[in-house]
Design a protein around this motif. Structure first.
Motif, short mmCIF file in Angstrom:
data_model
loop_
_atom_site.label_atom_id
_atom_site.label_comp_id
_atom_site.label_asym_id
_atom_site.label_seq_id
_atom_site.Cartn_x
_atom_site.Cartn_y
_atom_site.Cartn_z
N GLN A 134 0.82 -1.21 0.00
CA GLN A 134 0.00 0.00 0.00
C GLN A 134 0.86 1.26 0.00
N ARG A 135 2.02 1.17 0.62
CA ARG A 135 2.91 2.34 0.64
C ARG A 135 3.58 2.55 -0.71
N ASP A 136 3.82 1.46 -1.44
CA ASP A 136 4.46 1.55 -2.76
C ASP A 136 3.86 0.48 -3.65
N SER A 137 2.80 0.85 -4.37
CA SER A 137 2.10 -0.13 -5.22
C SER A 137 2.95 -0.60 -6.39
N TYR A 138 4.01 0.14 -6.72
CA TYR A 138 4.83 -0.20 -7.89
C TYR A 138 6.01 -1.11 -7.52
N ALA A 139 6.24 -1.36 -6.22
CA ALA A 139 7.33 -2.25 -5.82
C ALA A 139 7.02 -3.68 -6.25
N ARG A 140 8.05 -4.38 -6.80
CA ARG A 140 7.82 -5.73 -7.32
C ARG A 140 8.46 -6.80 -6.45
N GLU A 141 9.47 -6.46 -5.65
CA GLU A 141 10.06 -7.42 -4.74
C GLU A 141 10.75 -6.69 -3.60
N PRO A 185 -2.58 13.49 -11.40
CA PRO A 185 -1.88 12.67 -10.40
C PRO A 185 -2.86 12.01 -9.42
N VAL A 186 -2.45 10.86 -8.93
CA VAL A 186 -3.20 10.13 -7.90
C VAL A 186 -2.27 9.96 -6.71
N ASN A 187 -2.68 10.43 -5.55
CA ASN A 187 -1.80 10.29 -4.39
C ASN A 187 -2.54 9.70 -3.21
N VAL A 188 -1.77 9.14 -2.29
CA VAL A 188 -2.31 8.51 -1.10
C VAL A 188 -1.89 9.31 0.12
N PRO A 198 -4.42 5.49 11.50
CA PRO A 198 -4.88 6.50 10.54
C PRO A 198 -5.77 5.92 9.45
N ILE A 199 -6.46 6.81 8.76
CA ILE A 199 -7.32 6.44 7.64
C ILE A 199 -6.58 6.71 6.34
N ARG A 200 -6.58 5.75 5.44
CA ARG A 200 -5.89 5.88 4.15
C ARG A 200 -6.86 6.49 3.13
N VAL A 201 -6.46 7.58 2.52
CA VAL A 201 -7.31 8.30 1.57
C VAL A 201 -6.61 8.38 0.22
N VAL A 202 -7.29 7.94 -0.84
CA VAL A 202 -6.77 7.99 -2.20
C VAL A 202 -7.43 9.16 -2.91
N THR A 203 -6.62 10.07 -3.45
CA THR A 203 -7.13 11.29 -4.07
C THR A 203 -6.69 11.39 -5.52
N ILE A 204 -7.67 11.58 -6.41
CA ILE A 204 -7.40 11.95 -7.81
C ILE A 204 -7.51 13.47 -7.86
N LYS A 205 -6.44 14.13 -8.19
CA LYS A 205 -6.36 15.59 -8.08
C LYS A 205 -7.53 16.27 -8.77
N VAL A 260 -2.71 3.26 -9.22
CA VAL A 260 -1.70 3.92 -10.04
C VAL A 260 -1.39 5.28 -9.41
N ASN A 261 -0.24 5.85 -9.73
CA ASN A 261 0.09 7.17 -9.17
C ASN A 261 -0.20 8.31 -10.14
N ASN A 262 -0.70 7.96 -11.34
CA ASN A 262 -1.11 8.96 -12.31
C ASN A 262 -2.13 8.33 -13.23
N LEU A 263 -3.19 9.07 -13.57
CA LEU A 263 -4.24 8.51 -14.42
C LEU A 263 -3.72 8.08 -15.79
N SER A 264 -2.58 8.62 -16.22
CA SER A 264 -2.03 8.22 -17.51
C SER A 264 -1.70 6.73 -17.54
N ASP A 265 -1.44 6.13 -16.36
CA ASP A 265 -1.16 4.70 -16.31
C ASP A 265 -2.39 3.84 -16.57
N LEU A 266 -3.56 4.46 -16.56
CA LEU A 266 -4.77 3.73 -16.91
C LEU A 266 -4.86 3.49 -18.40
N GLN A 267 -4.17 4.28 -19.20
CA GLN A 267 -4.14 4.20 -20.66
C GLN A 267 -5.49 4.59 -21.28
#
Length: 651
Positions: free
Chosen positions: A245-252, A406-409, A434-441, A453-460
């Motif tokens: 949740q802290r880094d959705s892009y981490a792979r290992e 941008p999308v930030n947590v 704490p409460i985790r909040v996901v915001t699309i700017k 994703v951290n940016n809507l562009s990754d949705l394609q």
């Protein structure tokens, strides 16, 4: 004496006498009009009424606390001791009752006051912290026919509605959702067919609380459990989130095994039947694999190249099911199935975007959603969503993707005023920290535990495939996001190429070509049916005029149906002969019909079905059904012959 300063916003014209007595020693002179801000003082050792009124669960028609500060750092402990806390509360609606569960384990000094328009609950938890909830009901209740029951994990209240069979859209009178109040989605369902079990639920629901593993435990018990397991507790981790949740892009990443215990996992096998696998539940200090939750399935991956078959959340930790044990204290390498993870990130962020746009454009609220294996579904609170609305939503979401928003947590504390402005369906019972909040700017802020994703562009791109009728007054919107759109286009293009080769025409002519084929097929089927009918009449006359007529007559044809067999039986019209007709595969499945004297057919019909390994039913001298083993027709014929012979001998 030190004093506590509170900044408040009046929501209604102040009741001067009440506030003058409450806000000792004075109320600021400028707070006389609706909506103005004021500063007042409370003693550090206030009366119980001071406590109740001087905090966010106070009297909402008078004031709402926006910020809380101490006049001196040295009074911090005293100020913290002064404030009461809220008990986490679940509720759900039924035709006759409203159910509430105050989730406090090992509570003491419990007091429940149910009145016709409100409920007041108070108790102490094992740490001696005073918990207090006061709820003004959405509608009037019958307090005399309401009750409460305490268990070791919670206090459950069954509140009888004054007006039965009238749904409550919320529990509170005012349309403001406190952070500590959540809908119990495990018990919230449609009312249809529910009335018969409701009264039984009043009697037995409280017993479930004593067994419910999901009710939150007290702070001291949780703290001891975390210390024994050597797991970082929520109050020890600033992020209060897993690595995934802290880094959705981490792979290992590398972590340490905390515990490993034997366990079983129920799965669905390749044949569709449920199977039970034996293995182990492994707990890590932190995890890269997302446990299922928030409508999102769990991640797949490995721990030291050992496959993880399931990941589930249990309180503040994640259980990883493996079929190989891992030694506690061992350092391990965790890898995530990135293709599956990124797909879930795209679909989940896509859902947030569609939900926000549908609400903004047309006021269509999302009531639930499902991240499916091939497609995802959003349930919208509305009986109809037009094609024009779907097109507008799709256009808007794709414009925002092209804008690269941008999308930030972020993480907010439970008492942060901003929490009430965040969209969400409530917190889990065992949520801590704490409460985790996901915001699309500029678009949406939503409580969420999922990976994004951290940016809507990754949705394609997002493609809305259409809508379907959902549950009562609901519409299901079906969509694809990101790589799923590309795969869908690849499959569609492959189908288009295959149809072009089969139909011998371009893609633009496929529909017309298929319509012509359908019309031709219908005409051929009609002609074939007429021919079968003529053939049935001819066969009936041939059998009737055959020198072998009488006793038992059998006939099998590969082509035909129930109507074909019944035409033959109607044309023959004899009630003295046993007529056994079958159609279908000679050694496989098919249909059968037994016609003859009513008593004989009633006796023989079920036995014929049993021999052919099928099922059937009948009346008035006819028994017909489906068979799975036509190769045993000869056994049926022998059975019928023996019956006729026995009947003849008796006569």
């Amino acid at each position: 004496m030190g004093r506590l300063f509170l900044t408040c916003t009046f929501l209604d014209t102040p009741k001067w006498e009440g506030l003058q007595g409450l806000c000792s020693p004075r109320v600021s002179s400028e707070c006389g009009s609706l909506g103005c801000r004021a500063t007042f003082h409370l003693p550090l050792n206030p009366s119980p009424d001071h406590k109740r009124r001087g905090s966010c669960w106070g009297c909402p028609q008078d004031l709402k606390i926006a910020a809380l500060v101490l006049d001196s750092k040295r009074h911090g402990a005293a100020g913290a001791a002064m404030a009461r806390q809220h008990a986490r509360t679940l509720w759900y609606d039924r035709p006759k009752y409203v159910f509430m569960e105050f989730c406090v384990e090992d509570s003491t000094d419990v007091h429940v006051l149910i009145e016709d328009h409100r409920i007041v609950f108070s108790c102490k938890n094992p740490d001696g912290v005073e918990l207090y909830n006061e709820i003004e009901f959405y509608a009037k209740v019958n307090s005399k026919d309401s009750q409460d029951k305490r268990s070791g994990r919670s206090i459950t209240c069954f509140v009888r509605k004054w007006k039965e069979n009238v749904a409550w859209p919320r529990l509170t009178k005012e349309d403001i959702k406190p952070v500590w109040l959540s809908v119990d989605f495990d018990n919230w369902r449609d009312w249809e067919g529910d009335e018969e079990v409701e009264l039984a639920q009043v009697e037995h629901y409280a017993e479930r609380c004593t067994r419910n593993e999901d009710c939150p435990t007290s702070l001291s018990v949780r703290r001891q459990a975390f210390q024994r397991a050597r797991i970082p507790a929520p109050w020890e981790i600033a992020a209060m989130a897993f690595r995934c949740q802290r880094d959705s892009y981490a792979r290992e990443f590398t972590t340490t095994v905390v515990s490993c215990r034997p366990a079983e996992l129920q799965t669905e096998g390749s044949n569709g039947k449920k199977e039970v696998l034996s293995g182990f539940q492994v707990v890590l200090e932190d995890t890269l694999l997302f446990p299922e939750g928030g409508g999102q399935p769990d991640d797949h991956g490995t721990i030291n190249d050992i496959s993880v078959l399931r990941v589930t959340r249990r309180g503040a930790q994640a259980d990883h099911f493996t079929q190989t044990p891992l030694t506690p204290g061992t350092e391990v390498q965790v890898r995530v199935d990135w293709e599956r993870r990124f797909d879930h990130m795209q679909q989940h962020s896509g859902q947030h975007l569609i939900t926000a746009v549908a609400d903004h454009l047309y006021g269509l609220k999302t009531t639930s959603w499902e991240l499916g294996r091939l497609r995802s579904v959003i349930e919208l609170d509305g009986p109809l969503v037009t094609a024009e609305q779907v097109a507008a939503i799709e256009q808007d979401v794709n414009e925002k993707i092209r804008d690269r928003l941008p999308v930030n947590v972020r993480e907010l504390s439970l008492d942060d005023p901003e929490v009430e402005q965040v969209r969400g369906r409530g917190l889990p019972e065992d949520h801590a920290g704490p409460i985790r909040v996901v915001t699309i700017k500029g678009v949406d802020s939503n409580m969420c535990c999922g990976t994004h994703v951290n940016n809507l562009s990754d949705l394609q791109v997002i493609k809305i495939l259409g809508t379907e009728k959902g549950k009562k007054n609901k519409t299901n919107l079906i969509f694809l996001a990101g790589n799923r759109v590309l795969k869908w286009m690849e499959r569609s293009h492959g189908t288009e190429k295959a149809l072009t080769a089969l139909l011998k025409c371009g893609a633009e002519d496929h529909v017309e070509a298929v319509k012509k084929l359908q019309n031709s097929t219908k005409l051929l089927q009609k002609n074939n049916l007429n021919l079968l009918r003529d053939l049935a009449v001819h066969i009936a006359h041939s059998l009737r005029n055959s020198p072998d007529w009488g006793g038992v007559v059998t006939l099998h044809r590969k082509e035909g149906d129930s109507e074909f067999m019944n035409i033959i039986a109607n044309e023959i019209g004899s009630e003295e002969t046993l007529l056994f007709l079958t159609v279908g595969d000679e050694r496989g499945a098919g249909l059968f019909l037994l016609v003859g004297p009513a008593e004989a057919v009633e006796t023989l019909g079920p036995r014929v079905a049993e021999v052919l390994e099928g099922k059937g039913a009948g009346k008035k001298g006819r028994f017909q059904g489906k068979a799975t083993n036509m190769s045993r027709r000869a056994e049926v014929q022998a059975l019928l012959q023996d019956f006729v012979s026995t009947q003849s001998a008796e006569e």
